[in-house]
Write an enzyme that holds these catalytic residues in place. Structure first.
Site, PDB file in Angstrom:
ATOM      1  CG  ASP A 137      66.799  32.096  51.821  1.00 24.38           C
ATOM      2  OD1 ASP A 137      66.169  33.105  51.408  1.00 24.38           O
ATOM      3  OD2 ASP A 137      66.673  31.648  52.974  1.00 24.38           O
ATOM      4  CG  HIS A 174      48.304  48.519  32.852  1.00 23.41           C
ATOM      5  ND1 HIS A 174      49.651  48.282  32.788  1.00 23.41           N
ATOM      6  CD2 HIS A 174      47.801  47.507  33.602  1.00 23.41           C
ATOM      7  CE1 HIS A 174      49.951  47.185  33.472  1.00 23.41           C
ATOM      8  NE2 HIS A 174      48.849  46.695  33.976  1.00 23.41           N
ATOM      9  CE  LYS A 195      50.372  46.979  38.092  1.00 27.66           C
ATOM     10  NZ  LYS A 195      49.628  45.722  38.054  1.00 27.66           N
ATOM     11  CE  LYS A 223      48.048  44.608  27.080  1.00 31.33           C
ATOM     12  NZ  LYS A 223      47.637  43.217  27.099  1.00 31.33           N
TER      13      LYS A 223
HETATM   14  C1  BG6 Z   1      47.907  43.591  35.599  1.00 34.05           C
HETATM   15  C2  BG6 Z   1      46.992  43.785  36.780  1.00 34.05           C
HETATM   16  O1  BG6 Z   1      48.941  44.541  35.613  1.00 34.05           O
HETATM   17  O2  BG6 Z   1      47.165  43.732  34.382  1.00 34.05           O
HETATM   18  C3  BG6 Z   1      45.835  42.804  36.729  1.00 34.05           C
HETATM   19  O3  BG6 Z   1      47.731  43.597  37.986  1.00 34.05           O
HETATM   20  C4  BG6 Z   1      45.120  42.911  35.403  1.00 34.05           C
HETATM   21  O4  BG6 Z   1      44.928  43.066  37.801  1.00 34.05           O
HETATM   22  C5  BG6 Z   1      46.110  42.788  34.244  1.00 34.05           C
HETATM   23  O5  BG6 Z   1      44.131  41.893  35.346  1.00 34.05           O
HETATM   24  C6  BG6 Z   1      45.431  43.067  32.919  1.00 34.05           C
HETATM   25  O6  BG6 Z   1      46.345  42.812  31.882  1.00 34.05           O
HETATM   26  P1  BG6 Z   1      45.828  42.446  30.419  1.00 34.05           P
HETATM   27  O7  BG6 Z   1      47.066  42.356  29.583  1.00 34.05           O
HETATM   28  O8  BG6 Z   1      45.094  41.142  30.547  1.00 34.05           O
HETATM   29  O9  BG6 Z   1      44.903  43.543  29.993  1.00 34.05           O
END
Ligand code: BG6
Length: 489
Positions: free
Chosen positions: A92, A239, A147, A181
């Site tokens: 837990d 991002h 995040k 990526k």
């Molecule tokens: C995440 C977000 O960090 O990234 C999501 O919380 C989003 O809301 C996702 O959809 C997008 O990631 P990717 O790799 O599909 O572009």
């Protein structure tokens, strides 16, 4: 960066092993790494969660996740190797005394302990306290988190402080999965290994840069999280700003984490603040209404399951960003990101300046600028739009726009493009911090984002509606039109 043969085996402990992140991303990524023989033979994966189950049931759950989310076939030989690494421990996570159980399974004499916090940040404090109470951590232990690292500067500091009470900064690996990526990493190669770009990458030749992260998906059942967060904090704070720093930073002295981090921080510090005095002219907020995605009807944001019909959370943001430094003076960066847009597309478009004089007026009244288009996903690749003479013996030279097109899947047929999580989980196991965020970076990004959020709150700004399946509100077109520019569509 570290090489395949030199990394040490580890005990990868996943807290929240039965949660969504673990099932959808981590198990799949680890299996793929296994398949590609990137995991050290002695590495073990220990799932920790509060549910009462044993290792056999955990292995079964992992198998089900792979069957549900793996896009290729589950191979027996790989699965056999992979499943042999898995074990499960019921803890837990809120009970500090239960973490002592880890001492019975972790073997730090032969393996580094890598603690992956795949849980909501509200549990970070308890995990840190539990680990500390168990006395299991050494200076070699690592922790991985991702995040949301807070929802503003203050909460992010609180999380970072909690983590810092147990782990030193060099033990902490903050994930932004975009940094794993392939195409984001390729930005470093493109910019710093090709002289045609290194010498032209500044205000002398570049007119402006657009960064688009468009999503087709809506909020995918994550109403609670998303409605409190919004697209600015969910996507832009991390991002898009990360992509921006890779595009805008100065050449680092080498690929060491410290040097890359410090160049990225300089960019974040040079972002011109957006405040109540300029927020209306520099930002656009949108929220999707019902519409069509690939011919199928989809509900609007306020009609999603569990929605608060009064919500003013944005599912779309567009910004004009200015970077106040020597290299980028006068070069705007336009950023946009949204859910339920026309398609899934992440790309960077660099618009070069128009030439001062046109000698090809028969073809173009105004010569269109060259463009460098970097497709981050899908169809990873790089294109350069140039003008070419149309072959022929006409009296006048006729030009046409053409593309030099480098598709990664064609150019690197033999190389599979690894997913962001695969790369980052591997780098965390290898102990290479280059692709992770430093504390200063996260906090600097929050400082800049908080100012926008506060300005929106100040004006009680409501988002502009846009139908699902479009490119966002009309105001986003106007944002560029005011500067005599248009989005790349
Ligand atoms: C995440 C977000 O960090 O990234 C999501 O919380 C989003 O809301 C996702 O959809 C997008 O990631 P990717 O790799 O599909 O572009």
């Amino acid at each position: 960066m570290t090489d395949k043969k030199t990394f040490e085996p580890c005990d990868l402990v996943i807290y929240g092993a039965l949660g969504d992140l673990s099932k959808r991303k981590l198990i799949i990524s680890l299996y793929r790494l296994e398949k590609a023989s990137f995991i050290e033979p002695d590495t073990r994966i220990i799932g920790v969660d509060r549910h009462d189950m044993g290792t056999p049931e955990f292995i079964e759950t992992a198998c089900k996740s792979l069957q549900a989310f793996l896009t290729d076939d589950l191979e027996d030989i790989v699965w056999e190797r992979f499943s042999a690494r898995l074990s499960y421990l019921k803890i837990d996570l809120t009970q500090a005394d239960q973490y002592r159980q880890l001492n019975t399974v972790i073997d730090q004499k032969s393996r580094i302990m890598v603690n992956y916090f795949a849980v909501s940040p509200f549990l970070f404090k308890s995990i840190c306290q539990g680990l500390s109470a168990s006395g299991i951590l050494t200076e070699n232990s690592r922790m991985v988190m991702e995040k949301p690292i807070g929802h503003d500067l203050k909460s992010s500091r609180e999380i970072n402080n909690e983590v810092a009470s147990v782990f030193s900064e060099k033990q902490v690996y903050r994930i932004d999965h975009y940094l794993g990526k392939e195409t984001v990493l390729n930005l470093l190669a493109l910019r710093f290994a090709n002289s045609i770009f290194t010498t032209n990458w500044n205000h002398n030749t570049i007119d402006h840069i657009q960064i688009t992260v468009a999503e087709e998906v809506g909020i995918e059942g994550r109403w609670d999280y998303f409605d409190k967060t919004g697209q600015l904090r969910d996507m832009l704070q991390n991002h898009l700003l990360q992509i921006l720093t890779f595009i805008a930073m100065e050449p680092p002295a080498n690929l060491e984490a410290e040097n890359i981090h410090s160049e990225k921080i300089k960019v974040l510090k040079a972002l011109r603040p957006i405040t109540a005095s300029n927020v209306e002219e520099k930002t656009v907020r949108g929220q999707y209404t019902a519409g069509y995605i690939k011919g199928c009807a989809v509900p609007g944001y306020l009609e999603e399951a569990g929605a608060n019909t009064e919500s003013t959370t944005e599912s779309f943001v567009a910004l004009r960003v200015d970077i106040d430094n020597w290299r980028w003076a006068g070069v705007p960066f336009y950023l946009r990101t949204g859910k339920r847009l026309t398609g899934k597309r992440t790309e960077i478009v660099v618009y070069f300046k128009q030439l001062p004089h046109n000698i090809f007026k028969d073809s173009f009244r105004e010569l269109p600028p060259n463009k460098l288009i970097i497709h981050l996903q899908p169809n990873e690749g790089v294109e350069i739009e140039i003008l070419n003479k149309i072959p022929g013996i006409d009296e006048h030279i006729k030009l046409k726009k053409t593309k030099l097109d480098l598709s990664f899947s064609d150019a690197f047929k033999k190389n599979r493009i690894f997913g962001g999580y695969e790369k980052l989980v591997l780098e965390a196991m290898r102990g290479n911090p280059t692709l992770f965020l430093s504390r200063e970076e996260t906090e600097q990004a929050w400082t800049w984002i908080d100012s926008i959020q506060n300005a929106w709150n100040h004006y009680k700004d409501t988002p502009k509606p846009y139908p699902a399946g479009t490119w966002g509100p009309v105001a986003s077109v106007a944002l560029l039109a005011r500067d005599g520019r248009a989005w790349e569509e």
